[in-house]
Design an enzyme around this catalytic site. Sequence first.
Site, short mmCIF file in Angstrom:
data_model
loop_
_atom_site.label_atom_id
_atom_site.label_comp_id
_atom_site.label_asym_id
_atom_site.label_seq_id
_atom_site.Cartn_x
_atom_site.Cartn_y
_atom_site.Cartn_z
N LYS A 138 0.82 -1.22 0.00
CA LYS A 138 0.00 0.00 0.00
C LYS A 138 0.84 1.26 0.00
O LYS A 138 0.43 2.29 -0.53
CB LYS A 138 -0.94 0.02 1.22
CG LYS A 138 -2.09 -0.95 1.09
CD LYS A 138 -3.20 -0.63 2.08
CE LYS A 138 -4.36 -1.60 1.94
NZ LYS A 138 -5.39 -1.40 2.96
N LYS A 154 -4.92 -10.12 -7.15
CA LYS A 154 -6.13 -10.23 -6.33
C LYS A 154 -7.25 -9.34 -6.88
O LYS A 154 -6.97 -8.25 -7.36
CB LYS A 154 -5.79 -9.73 -4.92
CG LYS A 154 -6.18 -10.63 -3.81
CD LYS A 154 -5.78 -10.05 -2.47
CE LYS A 154 -6.30 -8.64 -2.26
NZ LYS A 154 -6.22 -8.17 -0.89
N LYS A 208 -10.63 -3.55 -4.72
CA LYS A 208 -11.43 -2.35 -4.99
C LYS A 208 -10.58 -1.23 -5.55
O LYS A 208 -11.10 -0.27 -6.09
CB LYS A 208 -12.20 -1.90 -3.75
CG LYS A 208 -11.45 -1.85 -2.46
CD LYS A 208 -12.44 -1.53 -1.31
CE LYS A 208 -12.12 -2.32 -0.07
NZ LYS A 208 -13.17 -2.27 0.94
P1 AMP Z 1 -11.01 -4.99 2.97
O1 AMP Z 1 -11.94 -4.53 1.93
O2 AMP Z 1 -9.59 -4.88 2.56
O3 AMP Z 1 -11.31 -4.40 4.31
O4 AMP Z 1 -11.26 -6.54 3.08
C1 AMP Z 1 -12.38 -7.09 3.74
C2 AMP Z 1 -12.25 -8.59 3.78
O5 AMP Z 1 -12.33 -9.13 2.46
C3 AMP Z 1 -10.93 -9.09 4.35
O6 AMP Z 1 -11.16 -10.20 5.19
C4 AMP Z 1 -10.14 -9.49 3.14
O7 AMP Z 1 -9.21 -10.51 3.43
C5 AMP Z 1 -11.23 -9.99 2.21
N1 AMP Z 1 -10.84 -9.86 0.79
C6 AMP Z 1 -10.56 -8.72 0.13
N2 AMP Z 1 -10.24 -8.96 -1.16
C7 AMP Z 1 -10.32 -10.32 -1.33
C8 AMP Z 1 -10.12 -11.20 -2.44
N3 AMP Z 1 -9.78 -10.76 -3.65
N4 AMP Z 1 -10.29 -12.54 -2.22
C9 AMP Z 1 -10.65 -12.99 -1.00
N5 AMP Z 1 -10.87 -12.22 0.07
C10 AMP Z 1 -10.70 -10.89 -0.07
#
Ligand code: AMP
Length: 333
Positions: free
Chosen positions: A114, A198, A201
């Site tokens: 990041k 991955k 967003k």
């Molecule tokens: P975040 O949006 O980064 O707060 O992520 C929220 C949750 O979604 C966390 O538990 C991440 O590990 C999971 N997550 C985010 N992107 C992915 C992805 N591409 N595949 C699987 N899990 C994800």
Amino acid sequence: MAKKIFSGVQPTGNLHLGNYLGAIKNFVELQNEKDNNCIYCVVDLHAITLKQDPKELKNNIRETAATFLASGLNPNKSILFNQSLVPAHSEGSWILSCIGRMGWLNRMTQFKEKAGKDKEKASVGLYIYPILMAADIMLYDATHVPVGDDQKQHLELCRDIAQKFNNDYNVEDFLVPPEPLIQKQFSRIMSLKDGSKKMSKSDVSDLSRINLKDSKDLIINKIKKAKTDPHPIPNIVEELENRPEAENLLGIYSSLKNQNINTTLKEFGGKNFSELKTNLSEQLIDKISPMAKEINKLLNDPAYLDKILLDGAEKANDIAENKVKEMKKIIGF
Ligand code: AMP
Ligand code: TRP
């Protein structure tokens, strides 16, 4: 056995299929297991480690709450709240930042990703992000933390902090080192445009992800355009090696249908991708579209969403405030 569950999702907009299949779907299953105590948090304090527009942040907090509800989280069964309403998170995080070591944080790969090339310009908050996450979890004595694969390292750091605090102050078992709950299969949903990245967003291409608010037409179009390879779908898992795009699409399909990848390969082995894509779009529309409709409906009633979060915060505060009080006593304040 009953578990104490805590997890968080950042309100940074564009919640996507990776968030749903990697994390939120699991939140709902855990909530519905008998006797579990579940707390799910919209981690707005984490979100501001990168610059946010205040108006958008407010909307995104509500949208994340709406997504929780639309996915099946129930405020009568789980505590749902946003982090900034509970001061103990900031307070606990300060205390734990005096326990965590620079050397530990320097190893965190998410920070490196990041912060990018110019680490000097990253916020200090981004650097100590995993400490705040450790406070989130341990203020509630959570035993299990459902997260995507990318959060494993942060959970290990949290366990190190628990151990050091307990050792330093000679309080065995005071901070509870949590176990990560990472789905065994399909824990990492990849970009539709590049199977080595991955689904995220922050990807500039919207075609790389299925957003939970995407319309039916958009879903069909994105799946149609998803990258594949020139070979037919194999019959056995071993032959998916070095075919990340094929593996990803088959994984998403399996996860949506709650079935093993071998079952999916039996369905599609030998066929071409267009057939998988048609079926995958149908599955997605089946699962995602009702959720999108519900999210949009809930967003029309911001007062209702705010009330859910505020009620949840009161319950969370009772637990977390108490833990910080105990921490302070141990420290000598
Ligand atoms: P975040 O949006 O980064 O707060 O992520 C929220 C949750 O979604 C966390 O538990 C991440 O590990 C999971 N997550 C985010 N992107 C992915 C992805 N591409 N595949 C699987 N899990 C994800
Ligand atoms: N860091 C997590 C993510 O990016 C979000 C998060 C913050 C979290 N606090 C948490 C997850 C506590 C689990 C438990 O996805």
